[in-house]
Design a protein around this motif. Structure first.
Motif, PDB file in Angstrom:
ATOM      1  N   GLN A  78      11.741 -19.611  33.149  1.00 42.90           N
ATOM      2  CA  GLN A  78      12.781 -18.874  33.863  1.00 42.90           C
ATOM      3  C   GLN A  78      13.853 -19.783  34.467  1.00 42.90           C
ATOM      4  O   GLN A  78      14.909 -19.305  34.868  1.00 42.90           O
ATOM      5  CB  GLN A  78      12.145 -18.044  34.981  1.00 42.90           C
ATOM      6  CG  GLN A  78      11.292 -16.890  34.474  1.00 42.90           C
ATOM      7  CD  GLN A  78      10.421 -16.315  35.567  1.00 42.90           C
ATOM      8  OE1 GLN A  78       9.835 -17.047  36.357  1.00 42.90           O
ATOM      9  NE2 GLN A  78      10.305 -15.001  35.609  1.00 42.90           N
ATOM     10  N   ARG A  98       4.131 -13.629  29.453  1.00 38.77           N
ATOM     11  CA  ARG A  98       5.534 -14.023  29.639  1.00 38.77           C
ATOM     12  C   ARG A  98       6.449 -12.808  29.555  1.00 38.77           C
ATOM     13  O   ARG A  98       7.452 -12.732  30.272  1.00 38.77           O
ATOM     14  CB  ARG A  98       5.915 -15.073  28.605  1.00 38.77           C
ATOM     15  CG  ARG A  98       7.353 -15.532  28.767  1.00 38.77           C
ATOM     16  CD  ARG A  98       7.696 -16.741  27.962  1.00 38.77           C
ATOM     17  NE  ARG A  98       9.102 -16.698  27.580  1.00 38.77           N
ATOM     18  CZ  ARG A  98       9.773 -17.704  27.059  1.00 38.77           C
ATOM     19  NH1 ARG A  98       9.171 -18.855  26.841  1.00 38.77           N
ATOM     20  NH2 ARG A  98      11.037 -17.580  26.727  1.00 38.77           N
ATOM     21  N   ASP A  99       6.117 -11.839  28.690  1.00 38.73           N
ATOM     22  CA  ASP A  99       6.944 -10.634  28.593  1.00 38.73           C
ATOM     23  C   ASP A  99       6.972  -9.877  29.910  1.00 38.73           C
ATOM     24  O   ASP A  99       7.959  -9.208  30.226  1.00 38.73           O
ATOM     25  CB  ASP A  99       6.410  -9.722  27.478  1.00 38.73           C
ATOM     26  CG  ASP A  99       7.234  -8.465  27.325  1.00 38.73           C
ATOM     27  OD1 ASP A  99       8.437  -8.569  27.028  1.00 38.73           O
ATOM     28  OD2 ASP A  99       6.684  -7.361  27.553  1.00 38.73           O
ATOM     29  N   ASN A 108       7.324 -11.244  32.585  1.00 38.94           N
ATOM     30  CA  ASN A 108       8.138 -12.127  33.429  1.00 38.94           C
ATOM     31  C   ASN A 108       7.300 -12.993  34.364  1.00 38.94           C
ATOM     32  O   ASN A 108       7.792 -13.479  35.377  1.00 38.94           O
ATOM     33  CB  ASN A 108       9.175 -11.324  34.232  1.00 38.94           C
ATOM     34  CG  ASN A 108      10.152 -10.596  33.341  1.00 38.94           C
ATOM     35  OD1 ASN A 108      10.825 -11.204  32.517  1.00 38.94           O
ATOM     36  ND2 ASN A 108      10.211  -9.275  33.462  1.00 38.94           N
ATOM     37  N   ASN A 114       5.333 -16.509  35.293  1.00 39.84           N
ATOM     38  CA  ASN A 114       5.585 -17.910  34.976  1.00 39.84           C
ATOM     39  C   ASN A 114       4.369 -18.792  35.242  1.00 39.84           C
ATOM     40  O   ASN A 114       4.461 -20.019  35.169  1.00 39.84           O
ATOM     41  CB  ASN A 114       6.798 -18.447  35.745  1.00 39.84           C
ATOM     42  CG  ASN A 114       6.651 -18.299  37.261  1.00 39.84           C
ATOM     43  OD1 ASN A 114       5.555 -18.131  37.789  1.00 39.84           O
ATOM     44  ND2 ASN A 114       7.778 -18.376  37.971  1.00 39.84           N
ATOM     45  N   LYS A 135       5.903  -5.734  34.926  1.00 36.28           N
ATOM     46  CA  LYS A 135       7.107  -6.189  34.219  1.00 36.28           C
ATOM     47  C   LYS A 135       8.369  -5.760  34.952  1.00 36.28           C
ATOM     48  O   LYS A 135       9.321  -6.545  35.093  1.00 36.28           O
ATOM     49  CB  LYS A 135       7.106  -5.640  32.794  1.00 36.28           C
ATOM     50  CG  LYS A 135       8.291  -6.085  31.958  1.00 36.28           C
ATOM     51  CD  LYS A 135       8.150  -5.673  30.511  1.00 36.28           C
ATOM     52  CE  LYS A 135       9.336  -6.138  29.683  1.00 36.28           C
ATOM     53  NZ  LYS A 135       9.165  -5.882  28.238  1.00 36.28           N
ATOM     54  N   GLU A 168      11.356  -8.446  36.772  1.00 38.73           N
ATOM     55  CA  GLU A 168      12.528  -8.652  35.925  1.00 38.73           C
ATOM     56  C   GLU A 168      13.478  -9.634  36.625  1.00 38.73           C
ATOM     57  O   GLU A 168      13.526  -9.693  37.855  1.00 38.73           O
ATOM     58  CB  GLU A 168      13.212  -7.323  35.612  1.00 38.73           C
ATOM     59  CG  GLU A 168      13.678  -6.533  36.803  1.00 38.73           C
ATOM     60  CD  GLU A 168      14.140  -5.120  36.430  1.00 38.73           C
ATOM     61  OE1 GLU A 168      14.259  -4.829  35.233  1.00 38.73           O
ATOM     62  OE2 GLU A 168      14.386  -4.314  37.344  1.00 38.73           O
ATOM     63  N   PRO A 169      14.208 -10.430  35.849  1.00 36.65           N
ATOM     64  CA  PRO A 169      14.942 -11.570  36.440  1.00 36.65           C
ATOM     65  C   PRO A 169      15.933 -11.212  37.537  1.00 36.65           C
ATOM     66  O   PRO A 169      16.076 -11.958  38.501  1.00 36.65           O
ATOM     67  CB  PRO A 169      15.655 -12.182  35.227  1.00 36.65           C
ATOM     68  CG  PRO A 169      14.855 -11.748  34.050  1.00 36.65           C
ATOM     69  CD  PRO A 169      14.317 -10.398  34.385  1.00 36.65           C
ATOM     70  N   HIS A 204      16.554  -7.979  39.916  1.00 41.43           N
ATOM     71  CA  HIS A 204      15.776  -6.768  40.172  1.00 41.43           C
ATOM     72  C   HIS A 204      16.229  -6.075  41.452  1.00 41.43           C
ATOM     73  O   HIS A 204      16.447  -6.712  42.485  1.00 41.43           O
ATOM     74  CB  HIS A 204      14.297  -7.155  40.295  1.00 41.43           C
ATOM     75  CG  HIS A 204      13.379  -6.027  40.587  1.00 41.43           C
ATOM     76  ND1 HIS A 204      13.168  -4.988  39.710  1.00 41.43           N
ATOM     77  CD2 HIS A 204      12.580  -5.768  41.676  1.00 41.43           C
ATOM     78  CE1 HIS A 204      12.285  -4.141  40.234  1.00 41.43           C
ATOM     79  NE2 HIS A 204      11.928  -4.592  41.430  1.00 41.43           N
ATOM     80  N   SER A 242      15.869 -14.021  40.220  1.00 40.76           N
ATOM     81  CA  SER A 242      15.032 -15.124  39.755  1.00 40.76           C
ATOM     82  C   SER A 242      15.781 -16.082  38.841  1.00 40.76           C
ATOM     83  O   SER A 242      15.189 -17.017  38.294  1.00 40.76           O
ATOM     84  CB  SER A 242      13.804 -14.576  39.010  1.00 40.76           C
ATOM     85  OG  SER A 242      12.996 -13.820  39.885  1.00 40.76           O
TER      86      SER A 242
END
Length: 886
Positions: free
Chosen positions: A296, A376-377, A379, A381, A649, A653-654, A656, A671
């Motif tokens: 990320q 990873r899907d 999100n 890490n 998920k 999310e990056p 959000h 993120s």
């Protein structure tokens, strides 16, 4: 001297991640035969000689456990995971030795060289025979995490067939404080009757000419905060395999363009650490380096090192291995309550799941990659592995995908009680420590090592011994004494916690722990969970007999955890109180997905909202289960992504947008390593009948890798008892970054904090969502397009709510033809949707063509209040109307 010898054993023999050995290396994976010593009581001498008749033995590949080998040979006429069939695997022969036998030959080119046999994972102990000769005894050859080197030069047949035979004795009570230091599980699952006895990692034969170089380590130093120059230190282990003095030249190469070498003289049998420092070798100060980042925060760039040993003018061995140019550190903040981890000087908010291999220790490179991709899907890490060490391929995948790994020893059983170890067990523990650290220290993905799990080691001499070894091996990353908050008498505060919960708690829980005593959003929670994660009906029927498909059956309870977790009672009581009594198992499973979704989403959102303030990390216990289970996973054993998965998920999310159950505020979590300007945050509130009751939009910005609240929701009159909040986050150009729906109740969840314990906090009142079972129905329209690429297919599915009510929990499934099973694994960019009247969403669905099994893809749509579906662009669409009741 003994320590030096042990280091030589481990350094000189390990199989390397993404590495190649140009000297001879024979990996003994396929071609084994396995049999019980009770069934075949012949002598070890006879079994380990050529021409012994093993036609009645079971063909197996290594690694495998005893039961894993029997399953591969279809010895059982039942599915061990169905119901309580697992108990039927018990057999008195499992308490007795089992033989593993392998024949092999060496090429003529290896004549005259030193021949070394290396055992990478014996569980738990073994007598080793070669060509009729006993070469190792079970008093020394034991421990699944040790790497045992045996010089077999005198026993090897350079011309002819060699026979290797291992008489394996399974572990004794690894879950007990006085048991063997073996693979352990605690209260996750039931123990396999063979206690994972077998060969659980590689067996290999290598040859060396005079001198060998092994186990490289590349350590990075930056002039932080600058990353312009990476100062690399290269370490390696060099061994003289002869009984005469040898001159050697050790050469190194990084990425085929940076060269260095060193000449050394070794005494007979000498093992020496050599170091190439950036002060001594200017070329190891690399400008503009290719840096490895968690995925990320940048690209997980990998570099490659090659080391070669030459002696007497001849090449002895060459090895190559990937490594990451990266620097991991940590610091205590918040009065020693929180440990903040940094990668390349940058703080990292760690959010991940716990990992466990298959219960029978079966290794599948394909499945490993599928599971890492699923994590990873979501999100995530970070992967935490507690006393469950995988093979090189797993760590290679984590390196490749930029997934950080937290790993270390096991809790609860014998690993946690060194005060009860005798001399032999202490030896196993210390040699295991050497082997594991030596093996894992150069992996780019390894972030932190834990010398204890649920508490610091009870014997301070053992912790000091572990730390001294780790220092001697130059382990480059942070080391913690424990995964909980107990202060170690040797190394101080860990800065992490494991205060639960492990059972159901409502979404508001995570923000309400104001006294910071339990599992709220503070510190680094190394294992935490809102408890059960009920698989969908399609998975339930694969491991629960249909006549036992109810939540109080013995088969149901058997697939929970053990001890305190052998039931879903607390979750079920909340489900009934919050969503209404279940009318059938299908009805129960459908509602469970909503409760799974909201609980897991809230946990990750709360920690994300408090990141770098009071919270620094959180690990969902667990990410995956080693067998079909009803608790503690984000996707089930069959890789089905359901409510928990998509709640997780969504929360991570990056960029959000979220709602705070406690403060009634709307916030943003970013993120990304860059900030955003001109973001538009919109909140809309709908009644149960679809009436819009409130809407508000605010334009704001957010800094890089930050979190903030944006505005508070006002009191709204005229709301139904159950209502919906839709949040949307868009860019200045109108790009949608996040859509996040909440279902809320006028009646709130309330907690009794005074009766909290280590695994849950009871509720005194429950939210009421029961009215959603009788929501007004609404129709949908679906349009599907298809795009094939290489070995995979992606479908774009546009779903439109053409009715007047909110469509609740729209679930899209991709099947292997009409009436077929789900295509698994599958990646949906989103699922379990809520759609406002007139709202459209595009969902992508991606899968490998091989997983379709040559069928025609067929899509099945459902929602709690679905009326009908109209489709365009495809005839292969079906739907299920309304909430399942039968």
């Amino acid at each position: 001297m003994r320590k030096l010898l042990l280091l030589a054993i481990f350094f000189a023999t390990h199989a390397f991640s993404q590495s190649s050995q140009q000297n001879f290396r024979l990996l003994l994976g396929q071609g084994w035969k396995m049999q019980s010593a009770v069934t075949d009581p012949a002598s070890a001498e006879a079994i380990s000689k050529e021409n012994y008749d093993v036609r009645s033995w079971y063909p197996v590949s290594v690694p495998t456990t005893i039961i894993g080998g029997l399953l591969a040979n279809k010895v059982y006429d039942f599915d061990p995971f169905m119901g309580r069939n697992f108990e039927r695997l018990a057999d008195p022969k499992l308490d007795r030795p089992w033989w593993f036998r392998r024949e092999f030959t060496l090429p003529a080119s290896e004549n005259g060289k030193q021949v070394v046999l290396t055992l990478h994972g014996i569980n738990y102990k073994a007598n080793i025979w070669l060509n009729g000769i006993k070469i190792a005894d079970s008093t020394e050859t034991k421990g699944p995490f040790r790497i045992i080197k045996l010089n077999i030069t005198k026993q090897i047949k350079n011309n002819g067939v060699n026979v290797l035979a291992a008489e394996i004795l399974r572990p004794f009570n690894p879950n007990k404080s006085n048991g063997d230091l073996a693979i352990d599980y605690a209260d996750w699952i039931h123990y396999s009757p063979d206690y994972n006895g077998g060969i659980v990692n590689n067996v290999e034969v290598k040859t060396y000419h005079q001198v060998g170089v092994d186990f490289p380590l590349v350590t990075t130093g930056f002039d932080l905060p600058s990353l312009a120059v990476a100062h690399l230190t290269v370490d390696a282990q060099v061994t003289n395999y002869t009984n005469t003095e040898q001159d050697a030249v050790i050469t190194g190469k990084i990425n085929n363009d940076i060269d260095f070498e060193k000449k050394i003289r070794l005494k007979p049998g000498e093992v020496r650490d050599i170091t190439f420092s950036p002060a001594e070798y200017a070329q190891l100060n690399i400008r503009n380096p290719r840096i490895w980042w968690p995925w990320q925060y940048g690209k997980p760039e990998l570099n490659r090192i090659t080391l070669t040993a030459e002696s007497g003018g001849r090449l002895s061995n060459t090895l190559s291995e990937n490594f990451g140019i990266r620097q991991v550190s940590s610091t205590l903040i918040d009065n020693n309550k929180s440990r903040l981890f940094l990668v390349n000087g940058k703080p990292i908010m760690l959010r991940g799941g716990a990992w466990s291999p298959d219960i029978f220790q079966r290794r599948s490179a394909e499945r490993q990659e599928q599971e890492v991709q699923l994590l990873r899907d979501m999100n995530m890490n970070l992967i935490r592995s507690e006393g469950k060490f995988e093979d090189d391929h797993f760590y290679d995948l984590c390196d490749k995908y930029g997934m950080l790994v937290m790993t270390g020893y096991m809790c609860c059983g014998s690993w946690q009680h060194p005060e009860k170890w005798d001399k032999n067990e202490r030896n196993v523990a210390f040699e295991s420590n050497i082997g594991l650290i030596s093996w894992l220290r150069n992996k780019a993905s390894i972030m932190v090592w834990l010398n204890g799990s649920d508490m610091p080691l009870t014997d301070t001499t053992v912790e000091r011994g572990f730390l001294n070894t780790q220092k001697a091996l130059k382990y480059p990353n942070p080391i913690l004494a424990t995964a909980d908050g107990t202060k170690s008498r040797v190394s101080g505060f860990s800065g992490v916690k494991m205060l639960g919960p492990y059972e159901w708690v409502p979404p508001i829980y995570w923000e309400m722990d104001s006294i910071r005593k339990f599992g709220g959003a503070w510190s680094f929670a190394t294992e935490i969970s809102p408890g059960p994660s009920i698989p969908p009906y399609e998975s339930l029927v694969k491991f629960i007999p249909k006549d036992s498909l109810f939540t109080t059956s013995a088969d149901w309870r058997y697939h929970c955890g053990t001890m305190s977790f052998a039931t879903t009672r607390i979750f079920d009581e909340a489900l009934d109180a919050r969503y209404g009594k279940s009318l059938s198992i299908k009805n129960y499973a459908a509602k469970a997905q909503a409760q799974n979704y909201e609980a897991h989403r809230a946990m990750m959102e709360a920690y994300g909202l408090k990141k770098y303030n009071t919270a620094t990390g959180v690990v969902q216990w667990m990410g995956a289960n080693p067998w079909p289970s009803l608790i503690w996973h984000t996707y089930d054993y069959y890789l089905y992504p359901a409510g928990t998965y998509f709640g997780m998920k969504k929360s991570m999310e990056p960029l959000h947008v979220l709602y705070s159950y406690k403060s009634n505020e709307v916030g943003i979590i970013n993120s990304y390593p860059a900030g955003f300007e001109g973001l538009k945050v919109t909140a809309s509130v709908y009644n149960l009948d679809g009436t819009l009751k409130y809407s508000n939009s605010v334009t704001t910005s957010i800094a890089a890798d930050a979190a903030k609240t944006v505005f508070s929701m006002p009191a709204i009159t005229g709301l139904s008892e159950t209502y919906f909040v839709k949040l949307e986050l868009t860019s200045a150009k109108g790009t949608v970054h996040s859509i996040n729906w909440y279902w809320l109740s006028a009646k709130k969840d309330e907690l009794n904090w005074k009766k909290s314990n280590w695994f849950t906090t009871p509720q005194t009142a429950f939210a009421d969502y029961s009215a959603m079972q009788t929501m007004p129905k609404t129709p949908l329209r679906l349009a599907i397009t298809r795009a094939a690429k290489d070995d995979s297919t992606m479908h774009r599915v546009t779903i439109t709510n053409t009715g007047k009510a909110v469509a609740f929990f729209v679930h899209l499934r991709a099947l292997k033809g009409k009436g077929g099973d789900d295509i698994l694994p599958v990646i949906f960019n989103d699922n379990y949707l809520l759609l406002a009247p007139g709202e459209s969403r595009e969902i992508t669905c991606t899968y490998r063509n091989s997983d379709l099994k040559q069928a025609t893809p067929y899509f099945l749509t459902s929602a709690w209040n679905l009326d009908t579906v109209k489709s365009t662009g495809s005839a292969n669409i079906a739907f299920e109307t309304g909430m399942p009741v039968d």
